[in-house]
Design an enzyme around this catalytic site. Structure first.
Site, short mmCIF file in Angstrom:
data_model
loop_
_atom_site.label_atom_id
_atom_site.label_comp_id
_atom_site.label_asym_id
_atom_site.label_seq_id
_atom_site.Cartn_x
_atom_site.Cartn_y
_atom_site.Cartn_z
N SER A 96 0.83 -1.22 0.00
CA SER A 96 0.00 0.00 0.00
C SER A 96 0.86 1.26 0.00
O SER A 96 0.35 2.36 0.20
CB SER A 96 -0.92 0.01 1.23
OG SER A 96 -0.16 0.03 2.42
N ASN B 177 -1.96 -2.62 13.12
CA ASN B 177 -3.43 -2.53 13.05
C ASN B 177 -3.98 -1.28 13.76
O ASN B 177 -4.82 -0.57 13.20
CB ASN B 177 -4.07 -3.79 13.64
CG ASN B 177 -3.70 -5.02 12.83
OD1 ASN B 177 -3.10 -4.91 11.76
ND2 ASN B 177 -4.05 -6.19 13.34
N THR C 150 -41.97 20.87 -12.57
CA THR C 150 -42.18 19.51 -12.08
C THR C 150 -42.29 18.65 -13.34
O THR C 150 -42.80 19.13 -14.37
CB THR C 150 -43.46 19.35 -11.22
OG1 THR C 150 -44.58 19.66 -12.04
CG2 THR C 150 -43.45 20.28 -10.00
N HIS C 151 -41.82 17.43 -13.29
CA HIS C 151 -41.82 16.54 -14.47
C HIS C 151 -41.11 17.18 -15.67
O HIS C 151 -41.46 16.90 -16.82
CB HIS C 151 -43.24 16.15 -14.89
CG HIS C 151 -44.10 15.66 -13.78
ND1 HIS C 151 -44.26 14.32 -13.47
CD2 HIS C 151 -44.84 16.33 -12.86
CE1 HIS C 151 -45.06 14.19 -12.43
NE2 HIS C 151 -45.43 15.40 -12.04
N SER D 164 -16.84 22.90 -29.91
CA SER D 164 -16.75 21.66 -30.66
C SER D 164 -15.56 21.73 -31.61
O SER D 164 -15.18 22.81 -32.07
CB SER D 164 -18.04 21.47 -31.45
OG SER D 164 -17.83 20.61 -32.55
N LYS E 149 -20.63 26.02 -31.41
CA LYS E 149 -20.98 25.36 -30.15
C LYS E 149 -20.36 25.97 -28.90
O LYS E 149 -19.20 26.37 -28.89
CB LYS E 149 -20.54 23.89 -30.21
CG LYS E 149 -21.47 23.03 -31.04
CD LYS E 149 -22.76 22.75 -30.30
CE LYS E 149 -22.84 21.30 -29.92
NZ LYS E 149 -23.74 21.09 -28.84
N ASN F 84 -20.45 24.39 -25.07
CA ASN F 84 -20.93 23.26 -24.28
C ASN F 84 -20.55 23.39 -22.80
O ASN F 84 -19.45 23.86 -22.49
CB ASN F 84 -20.34 21.95 -24.82
CG ASN F 84 -20.75 21.68 -26.26
OD1 ASN F 84 -21.87 22.02 -26.66
ND2 ASN F 84 -19.85 21.11 -27.04
N GLU G 263 -20.60 18.97 -16.86
CA GLU G 263 -20.82 17.57 -17.25
C GLU G 263 -19.79 16.65 -16.59
O GLU G 263 -20.12 15.57 -16.09
CB GLU G 263 -20.74 17.43 -18.77
CG GLU G 263 -21.93 18.06 -19.48
CD GLU G 263 -21.78 18.06 -21.00
OE1 GLU G 263 -22.76 17.75 -21.68
OE2 GLU G 263 -20.69 18.38 -21.51
N TYR H 28 -9.07 -7.12 12.21
CA TYR H 28 -8.35 -6.65 11.03
C TYR H 28 -8.21 -7.74 9.98
O TYR H 28 -7.88 -8.90 10.29
CB TYR H 28 -6.95 -6.12 11.40
CG TYR H 28 -6.24 -5.58 10.17
CD1 TYR H 28 -6.49 -4.29 9.71
CD2 TYR H 28 -5.36 -6.38 9.44
CE1 TYR H 28 -5.88 -3.80 8.57
CE2 TYR H 28 -4.75 -5.90 8.28
CZ TYR H 28 -5.02 -4.61 7.86
OH TYR H 28 -4.42 -4.13 6.72
N GLN I 291 -7.11 -2.67 3.81
CA GLN I 291 -6.14 -1.79 3.17
C GLN I 291 -6.69 -1.20 1.87
O GLN I 291 -6.45 -0.05 1.54
CB GLN I 291 -4.86 -2.58 2.89
CG GLN I 291 -3.79 -1.81 2.16
CD GLN I 291 -2.56 -2.67 1.91
OE1 GLN I 291 -1.81 -2.94 2.83
NE2 GLN I 291 -2.39 -3.11 0.69
N1 ARG Z 1 -1.05 -1.42 5.06
C1 ARG Z 1 -1.96 -1.94 6.03
C2 ARG Z 1 -3.32 -1.26 5.84
O1 ARG Z 1 -3.38 -0.24 5.27
C3 ARG Z 1 -1.48 -1.67 7.39
C4 ARG Z 1 -1.89 -2.68 8.41
C5 ARG Z 1 -1.20 -3.97 8.15
N2 ARG Z 1 -1.54 -4.92 9.14
C6 ARG Z 1 -1.31 -6.23 8.96
N3 ARG Z 1 -1.68 -7.02 9.90
N4 ARG Z 1 -0.81 -6.68 7.85
O2 ARG Z 1 -4.32 -1.76 6.28
#
Ligand code: ARG
Length: 503
Positions: free
Chosen positions: A28, A114, A159-160, A281, A287, A289, A294, A321, A326
């Site tokens: 991560s 955790n 409305t509608h 465009s 145009k 737009n 959007e 956990y 993650q």
């Molecule tokens: N990168 C993990 C997350 O974002 C951190 C916690 C990892 N904990 C573990 N028991 N592997 O959740």
């Protein structure tokens, strides 16, 4: 082939390196850029507490704290150069690299990734909630100002998607204000539930060290601690709740964008987006737009989609956990940034919007949109029940449409022809009463009921809303001051426990 592990996390239980592809797939570290600063703070507060509680040697604690300062100064990119499971492992590894394991090896005493990650997420989310609330306040302020300057601009209300009754454009804009404002209340409520500390929950059952959870919570600016450690590390409803609020907000922004797109289309031409927020465009030179609105409408769709992914991810997970969690972080940061960017751009669109008053008047005058008032006037003047008056006017409109008679040309004679068909007699009502009832300005001025478009009613609403916004601005200022105070306290505590140099 796996090689011998250099990772201090794996070297005991899993002495081989993780497969490179698997590490990249599960890491991560890229997404954790969002919580780099938060993790440094969490680690500082944790280490200060460990020193304070005499759980780790103060010398080791001091070295760790100065290493953390160095890591902060070097920045996230330096850390992200190497491959790690996440930012938590990367920071611990860097600390150990900087001060040696005999000192740095104390940093993770009495905590787990955790509780660490759950704390980081709450800290970063707090910042986003504040920033999003501030951007929403800007949009609300702009809407309010625009509504005020359009308070007497006659406009068709639909409305509608059919013209229903006349109102003012100020009244329409204030409707959007109200819908969006409820989301500000929601965001601030969510903030209170996010602002609780999971730190000290360890992996899931706390720890046997004599830690002080209240101290770390205080240093990190939390209002309280989460009082069940399994819940603290396993729950992510604080994320779902924030994302659900973004989704409600996005739905309202999208409807506002939809109206701006619709009202600027050729059939309506009630408003026009400023050139700066429009495109042309590549082939059709004429145009103009409403592309920015959007794209905002489409970004709002992504926010809904991310919420669906987030709920689906969570709904089947056992406590506490699981690594699945993650993947939720990615969705949270992406939707936080999307709603923030969208709020900022939509504010600009509204601030620069051109309103076509003469076209709106024309649309009102071409429609039979004041005939509700005509029916009501007949009720009041001639004492017949509303349903009979509704039928008489309905018949008159039908006839007028067949004969091509304009809305403001409906007269007593035509009304009485219809009345004779419905009631068998003419009505006791004057031509002048009919003329007045069909006038759009009269229609509006007679709607003085709370919530209505009459000028005095709307003016009262404007001042109420302005006051309400002022209160919210003050509340956010207070929240920010509290966070700043906690941050100063953390800086002071860290300085007290730090030795000046790291070799
Ligand atoms: N990168 C993990 C997350 O974002 C951190 C916690 C990892 N904990 C573990 N028991 N592997 O959740």
């Amino acid at each position: 082939m796996n090689s011998v592990s250099k990772s201090f996390l794996r070297r005991g239980r899993l002495p081989t390196e993780m497969d490179k592809q698997a590490l990249e797939y599960t890491s991560s570290i890229a997404v954790d850029k969002e919580i780099f600063e938060a993790d440094l703070k969490v680690t500082e507060a944790h280490v200060a507490m460990l020193i304070n509680q005499k759980i780790i040697p103060s010398e080791a604690g001091a070295k760790i704290l100065s290493a953390l300062a160095k890591i902060r100064a070097q920045g996230y990119n330096e850390l992200a150069k190497s491959s790690f499971e996440d930012i938590h492992e990367a920071i611990e590894s860097k600390v150990i690299e900087m001060v040696g394991e005999h000192q740095g090896g104390w940093v993770h005493t009495g905590r787990s990734r955790n509780d660490e990650v759950a704390t980081c997420l709450r800290i970063r989310l707090r910042e986003y909630l504040i920033e999003i609330s501030e951007s929403l306040i800007n949009l609300l302020q702009t809407l309010l100002e625009k509504a005020r300057s359009e308070k007497d601009a006659l406009a068709p209300a639909f409305t509608h998607t059919q013209i229903a009754q006349p109102t003012t454009f100020g009244h329409i804009l204030l409707a959007h204000f109200n819908a969006l404002a409820r989301n500000l209340t929601r965001l601030l409520e969510v903030y209170n539930r996010v602002n609780q500390s999971p730190l000290g929950s360890g992996a899931l059952t706390t720890t046997s060290y004599n830690i002080d959870r209240r101290l770390t919570a205080d240093l990190l600016g939390f209002n309280n601690i989460l009082d069940n450690s399994i819940d603290a590390v396993g729950s992510r409803d604080f994320i779902l709740e924030a994302m659900a609020t973004y989704t409600l907000l996005a739905t309202d922004i999208s409807r506002l964008c939809e109206e701006l797109i619709l009202f600027s289309s050729d059939g309506y031409r009630m408003v026009e987006l400023a050139d700066e927020y429009s495109s042309t465009s590549s082939i059709m030179p004429q145009k103009k737009n409403p592309d920015t609105a959007e794209v905002a409408r489409a970004r709002c769709a992504q926010i809904v989609g991310m919420l669906t992914a987030a709920f689906t991810l969570c709904k089947g997970l056992p406590f506490s956990y699981n690594r699945d969690l993650q993947e939720l972080n990615k969705l949270l940061w992406h939707s936080s940034r999307t709603i923030l960017d969208t709020l900022k751009i939509v504010e600009k669109i509204v601030a620069t919007l051109k309103v076509n008053r003469s076209r709106m008047r024309q649309l009102v005058e071409q429609s039979y949109s004041t005939t509700t008032e005509l029916a009501d006037t007949i009720v009041r003047e001639s004492g017949i029940p509303f349903r009979a008056a509704h039928t008489i006017v309905g018949l008159a409109v039908k006839k007028a449409l067949e004969k091509g008679i304009e809305p403001n040309k409906l007269n007593l004679k035509m009304i009485n022809t219809c009345s004779k068909k419905v009631l068998g007699r003419a009505l006791n009502i004057s031509e002048e009463a009919i003329r007045n009832a069909l006038d759009p300005a009269t229609f509006i001025s007679r709607r003085r009921v709370e919530g209505g478009p009459a000028l005095e009613t709307l003016s009262k609403a404007f001042s109420d809303k302005q006051l309400w916004l002022k209160e919210k601005i003050a509340l956010i200022k207070k929240v920010k001051t509290e966070l700043e105070k906690a941050d100063n306290k953390l800086r002071k505590t860290v300085a007290e426990y730090t030795t000046p140099t790291v070799s």
